[in-house]
Write a protein that holds these residues in place. Structure first.
Motif, PDB file in Angstrom:
ATOM      1  N   ILE A 108     -13.689-120.188  -1.685  1.00 25.53           N
ATOM      2  CA  ILE A 108     -14.641-120.981  -0.915  1.00 25.53           C
ATOM      3  C   ILE A 108     -14.471-120.669   0.568  1.00 25.53           C
ATOM      4  O   ILE A 108     -13.371-120.416   1.042  1.00 25.53           O
ATOM      5  CB  ILE A 108     -14.481-122.488  -1.205  1.00 25.53           C
ATOM      6  CG1 ILE A 108     -13.030-122.948  -1.024  1.00 25.53           C
ATOM      7  CG2 ILE A 108     -14.984-122.825  -2.602  1.00 25.53           C
ATOM      8  CD1 ILE A 108     -12.837-124.447  -1.227  1.00 25.53           C
ATOM      9  N   GLN A 109     -15.581-120.673   1.294  1.00 23.80           N
ATOM     10  CA  GLN A 109     -15.632-120.259   2.682  1.00 23.80           C
ATOM     11  C   GLN A 109     -16.066-121.416   3.590  1.00 23.80           C
ATOM     12  O   GLN A 109     -16.445-122.486   3.124  1.00 23.80           O
ATOM     13  CB  GLN A 109     -16.604-119.086   2.843  1.00 23.80           C
ATOM     14  CG  GLN A 109     -16.205-117.839   2.066  1.00 23.80           C
ATOM     15  CD  GLN A 109     -14.961-117.178   2.641  1.00 23.80           C
ATOM     16  OE1 GLN A 109     -14.791-117.064   3.862  1.00 23.80           O
ATOM     17  NE2 GLN A 109     -14.067-116.742   1.759  1.00 23.80           N
ATOM     18  N   LYS A 110     -16.014-121.164   4.905  1.00 22.43           N
ATOM     19  CA  LYS A 110     -16.512-122.085   5.938  1.00 22.43           C
ATOM     20  C   LYS A 110     -15.824-123.449   5.870  1.00 22.43           C
ATOM     21  O   LYS A 110     -16.423-124.486   6.194  1.00 22.43           O
ATOM     22  CB  LYS A 110     -18.029-122.278   5.817  1.00 22.43           C
ATOM     23  CG  LYS A 110     -18.823-120.987   5.927  1.00 22.43           C
ATOM     24  CD  LYS A 110     -20.316-121.265   5.917  1.00 22.43           C
ATOM     25  CE  LYS A 110     -21.125-119.990   6.019  1.00 22.43           C
ATOM     26  NZ  LYS A 110     -22.578-120.242   6.040  1.00 22.43           N
ATOM     27  N   CYS A 111     -14.567-123.494   5.465  1.00 23.28           N
ATOM     28  CA  CYS A 111     -13.885-124.758   5.202  1.00 23.28           C
ATOM     29  C   CYS A 111     -13.508-125.459   6.502  1.00 23.28           C
ATOM     30  O   CYS A 111     -12.868-124.873   7.373  1.00 23.28           O
ATOM     31  CB  CYS A 111     -12.654-124.521   4.342  1.00 23.28           C
ATOM     32  SG  CYS A 111     -13.057-123.821   2.730  1.00 23.28           S
ATOM     33  N   GLY A 112     -13.885-126.715   6.611  1.00 26.46           N
ATOM     34  CA  GLY A 112     -13.584-127.509   7.792  1.00 26.46           C
ATOM     35  C   GLY A 112     -14.123-128.912   7.644  1.00 26.46           C
ATOM     36  O   GLY A 112     -14.565-129.325   6.573  1.00 26.46           O
ATOM     37  N   HIS A 113     -14.090-129.686   8.738  1.00 23.33           N
ATOM     38  CA  HIS A 113     -14.642-131.046   8.789  1.00 23.33           C
ATOM     39  C   HIS A 113     -13.995-131.939   7.725  1.00 23.33           C
ATOM     40  O   HIS A 113     -14.597-132.301   6.719  1.00 23.33           O
ATOM     41  CB  HIS A 113     -16.165-131.015   8.605  1.00 23.33           C
ATOM     42  CG  HIS A 113     -16.841-132.253   9.105  1.00 23.33           C
ATOM     43  ND1 HIS A 113     -17.563-132.271  10.274  1.00 23.33           N
ATOM     44  CD2 HIS A 113     -16.878-133.515   8.625  1.00 23.33           C
ATOM     45  CE1 HIS A 113     -18.032-133.492  10.476  1.00 23.33           C
ATOM     46  NE2 HIS A 113     -17.622-134.264   9.488  1.00 23.33           N
ATOM     47  N   GLY A 114     -12.729-132.302   7.965  1.00 23.40           N
ATOM     48  CA  GLY A 114     -11.944-133.010   6.963  1.00 23.40           C
ATOM     49  C   GLY A 114     -11.998-134.515   7.057  1.00 23.40           C
ATOM     50  O   GLY A 114     -12.284-135.096   8.113  1.00 23.40           O
ATOM     51  N   SER A 115     -11.703-135.158   5.933  1.00 20.73           N
ATOM     52  CA  SER A 115     -11.642-136.610   5.813  1.00 20.73           C
ATOM     53  C   SER A 115     -10.543-136.953   4.825  1.00 20.73           C
ATOM     54  O   SER A 115     -10.511-136.421   3.712  1.00 20.73           O
ATOM     55  CB  SER A 115     -12.992-137.139   5.332  1.00 20.73           C
ATOM     56  OG  SER A 115     -12.944-138.507   5.030  1.00 20.73           O
ATOM     57  N   ASP A 163     -20.292-132.063   5.425  1.00 23.98           N
ATOM     58  CA  ASP A 163     -19.740-133.071   6.348  1.00 23.98           C
ATOM     59  C   ASP A 163     -19.267-134.325   5.620  1.00 23.98           C
ATOM     60  O   ASP A 163     -19.633-135.448   5.985  1.00 23.98           O
ATOM     61  CB  ASP A 163     -20.778-133.464   7.405  1.00 23.98           C
ATOM     62  CG  ASP A 163     -21.407-132.272   8.090  1.00 23.98           C
ATOM     63  OD1 ASP A 163     -20.667-131.314   8.384  1.00 23.98           O
ATOM     64  OD2 ASP A 163     -22.626-132.281   8.330  1.00 23.98           O
ATOM     65  N   PRO A 164     -18.431-134.192   4.585  1.00 20.29           N
ATOM     66  CA  PRO A 164     -18.095-135.363   3.781  1.00 20.29           C
ATOM     67  C   PRO A 164     -17.198-136.342   4.528  1.00 20.29           C
ATOM     68  O   PRO A 164     -16.286-135.957   5.252  1.00 20.29           O
ATOM     69  CB  PRO A 164     -17.353-134.765   2.593  1.00 20.29           C
ATOM     70  CG  PRO A 164     -16.722-133.516   3.137  1.00 20.29           C
ATOM     71  CD  PRO A 164     -17.733-132.978   4.103  1.00 20.29           C
ATOM     72  N   CYS A 165     -17.479-137.614   4.312  1.00 19.86           N
ATOM     73  CA  CYS A 165     -16.561-138.687   4.719  1.00 19.86           C
ATOM     74  C   CYS A 165     -16.174-139.439   3.454  1.00 19.86           C
ATOM     75  O   CYS A 165     -17.035-140.005   2.768  1.00 19.86           O
ATOM     76  CB  CYS A 165     -17.227-139.630   5.709  1.00 19.86           C
ATOM     77  SG  CYS A 165     -16.133-140.979   6.211  1.00 19.86           S
TER      78      CYS A 165
END
Length: 515
Positions: A237-244, A15-17
Motif C-alpha cells: 500500500i502506498q501514500k500512507c499518512g494522516h494517522g488516528s 483521511d480516517p478519524c
C-alpha cells in the motif's frame, strides 16, 4: 495468529478519524464534493466495517453547491467526551491561488446515529480541525494554518463552539513539509501531536511530536516519521499518512491511516483508502509493532475481540425500498424530488437537471469503485424528446473527468446512444452515435483486472450484449491525472437541459468487485 487485511475500507475512504466508545469502533472519512457529507463506518473487531448513515445528510446542514472538484468536506474529526459525539469538518470552497477558503464547523449528538446538531461555525484559518477533550474537562480546538504554516491550539466551549482565550501556534512541523491533519492525544503524562506530512502523495507520512503541556513546546520524535510507504514496492500500500490512534478495550493500540493501491502504471483509480497498523510504545514513543516505518498489507488482529462480520452493501440493488442505502453518493447536494423510489415501485426515478460538468445541480447517483476489476450493470427506461435530454450510465471521477454512455435523440427525434469522454473538461465523442429502438435498454461496464481499461456494452433486455466504442483507458479517472482526492465512481445519471423535467427510470444497479 489472525490478521486484518489492508485496506480495511476500500475505495475512496481517505483521511480516517477512528474512535472507540465501549466495544464499538467508528471511523469517519472525507467525502469532498460528494453528498452526503462525511462517510461513517462501524465495527466491533476492527476488521469488518458497516457503513452507517452520514451525520450530515439533511438539507441545510451544509451547502456544497459551487465547491470546486476535490473541495468540499475535508478530513472530518470524530470524538467523544463521555456524553456527546462531536464531528468537526472543513468545507473548502476554493483551493486555488494564494488563499484557500476553509470554513470549519462543529456538530454534536448524544448518539452516533443522531440527531446531530446544526453545524456551528468555528473559524476559517486552516483546514483539518480536531478536538482534544482533556482529562481536566477542558476542550481544545486543534487545526493547521493555511499555507502549511504550522499547528494552532485554542480552548473551546464544547457547548457553544465559542473559542476562548489566546490562539497559540504550538508546532511548525518536523521539516518534512506540508504539515496538516493535526490531532492531540493526552496519554499518561504526555500530549502527543500526530500530524500528516510530506503531501498526500507517494511521500506522505505520519509525524509524531510530544510535550508535557498542551500548548507546547512540542519535540519531534527521534527517527521520525512513524509511518510511510515503500515506494519501490507497488504490491505494498502506498501514500500512507494522516494517522488516528485508538486503544482497544484490552489495552492494545492501533492507528488508522489513509493509503492507496495504484495499479502498475501508478494510477490511483480507487482514490485514497483506509488502512490499519498495530502500534506499540517504546521509551514513551509510539512505534509500528512490525518494526521499521513501512506500512504493512496485513496486521495482527486484536486479541480477545469477537469477530463480527457485518453485512456489506449488496452487489445488486433492485430499488425495492423507499430510500437509498448508505453507500450511494450524489454531487454536492441532496437530490430532493429529483430522486424517487416510490412513484414506480421497484425502480429508481431520476429527474434530469444540469449536465455532468455543472458544479451545482447534477442528477447522478453513484457508488465508489472499491477494486480495480469491476463489472457494473443497470436497466434503464427513458424516452428523450430533444437532444438536450440524456440519461444513462457514467464512469466518473468528477465534473471534468468522466465517461458517459447515454441515451438521447438526434435532431430528427431518432433515439441514439452516445459514448462521451471528458478529459479535464474537454468533451468528445468516443465513437459515432448508435441508433437504438425505443424502450428499455440494459447497460454494462467492465474493467480489466488491473483497472487500466474499461469497456461499455448495451442490449435490449434478454438480448445479446453489444460493445459500444473501443476499450477506454481509465487513467483519466485517477487522482494523479485529475489532481484530486476522490477516486472513480460508477453510477446512473440523467440531465434535461431543456428544463422540461424529463425523467429516467432504473430497474436495478448491479456492481460486482473482483478482489
Amino acid at each position: 495468529m489472525k490478521t486484518i487485511q489492508n485496506p480495511i475500507l476500500r475505495g475512496f475512504c481517505p483521511d480516517p478519524c477512528m474512535i472507540r466508545t465501549g466495544d464499538d469502533y467508528y471511523i469517519a472519512t472525507s467525502t469532498f464534493e460528494w453528498w452526503p457529507c462525511v462517510n461513517l463506518y462501524h465495527s466491533k473487531d476492527l476488521a469488518h466495517w458497516e457503513q452507517l448513515p452520514s451525520p450530515l445528510r439533511e438539507p441545510g446542514q451544509m451547502d456544497l453547491r459551487g465547491d470546486p472538484n476535490s473541495g468540499g468536506i475535508w478530513a472530518p474529526d470524530l470524538s467523544w467526551d463521555g456524553q456527546y459525539y462531536y464531528l468537526l469538518v472543513t468545507n473548502v470552497t476554493t483551493k486555488k491561488g494564494r488563499w484557500y477558503n476553509t470554513h470549519n464547523y462543529m456538530s454534536r449528538a448524544a448518539s452516533i446515529t443522531g440527531p446531530w446538531s446544526q453545524p456551528v461555525y468555528l473559524n476559517s484559518i486552516g483546514f483539518d480541525p480536531s478536538l482534544l477533550h482533556d482529562t481536566d474537562g477542558k476542550c481544545y480546538l486543534v487545526n493547521m494554518i493555511n499555507g502549511f504554516k504550522g499547528v494552532l491550539v485554542q480552548q473551546m466551549d464544547p457547548e457553544t463552539g465559542a473559542l476562548l482565550g489566546e490562539r497559540r501556534k504550538v508546532y511548525s512541523g518536523s521539516g518534512i513539509g506540508c504539515t496538516e491533519g493535526p490531532r492531540i492525544y493526552h496519554i499518561g503524562s504526555w500530549y502527543y501531536l500526530v500530524v500528516a506530512e510530506g503531501g498526500t502523495g507517494y511521500s506522505h507520512c505520519v509525524t509524531i511530536a510530544r510535550s508535557d503541556n498542551v500548548f507546547g513546546p512540542y519535540e519531534t520524535m527521534p527517527d521520525n516519521p512513524l509511518l510511510t510507504s515503500d515506494q519501490n514496492d507497488l504490491t505494498a500500500i502506498q501514500k500512507c499518512g494522516h494517522g488516528s490512534f485508538v486503544e482497544t478495550q484490552n489495552g492494545e493500540w492501533y492507528m488508522a491511516h489513509l493509503c492507496s493501491r495504484p495499479n502498475s502504471a501508478r494510477g490511483s483509480l480507487l482514490g485514497r483508502e483506509t488502512a490499519l497498523q498495530k502500534i506499540t510504545w517504546q521509551d514513551g514513543w509510539p512505534r509500528l509493532a512490525c518494526g521499521g516505518k513501512i506500512a504493512q498489507n496485513a496486521v495482527p488482529a486484536p486479541k480477545d475481540l469477537p469477530e463480527v462480520e457485518l453485512p456489506a452493501m449488496a452487489e445488486q440493488d433492485d430499488f425495492d425500498v423507499p430510500a437509498l442505502a448508505p453507500g450511494y453518493a450524489t454531487p454536492r447536494t441532496p437530490l430532493g424530488d429529483c430522486v424517487n423510489l416510490t412513484v414506480r415501485p421497484g425502480w429508481l426515478r431520476l429527474t434530469g437537471q444540469e449536465s455532468m460538468n455543472s458544479l451545482h445541480h447534477v442528477t447522478l447517483v453513484a457508488r465508489r469503485q472499491q477494486e480495480h476489476e469491476m463489472q457494473a450493470e443497470t436497466r434503464m427506461d427513458f424516452t428523450p424528446v430533444c437532444p438536450e435530454q440524456m440519461a444513462g450510465f457514467t464512469y466518473c471521477y468528477d465534473s471534468m473527468n468522466f465517461y458517459l454512455l447515454g441515451k438521447t435523440c438526434a435532431e430528427d427525434g431518432t433515439p441514439v446512444l452516445e459514448l462521451l469522454k471528458s478529459d479535464t473538461g474537454v468533451v468528445e465523442d468516443v465513437c459515432d452515435p448508435v441508433p437504438v429502438p425505443d424502450g428499455t435498454l440494459d447497460f454494462k461496464l467492465t474493467t480489466t483486472p488491473d483497472g487500466g481499461m474499461a469497456q461499455f456494452y448495451y442490449r435490449q433486455p434478454q438480448g445479446e450484449w453489444q460493445s459500444i466504442g473501443p476499450a477506454c483507458p481509465t487513467d483519466i479517472l485517477t487522482d494523479e491525472h485529475c489532481r484530486g482526492f476522490t477516486g472513480a465512481h460508477v453510477g446512473v445519471y440523467a440531465h434535461d437541459m431543456a428544463g422540461l423535467h424529463n425523467h429516467a427510470d432504473f430497474d436495478y444497479l448491479n456492481v460486482h468487485f473482483e478482489r
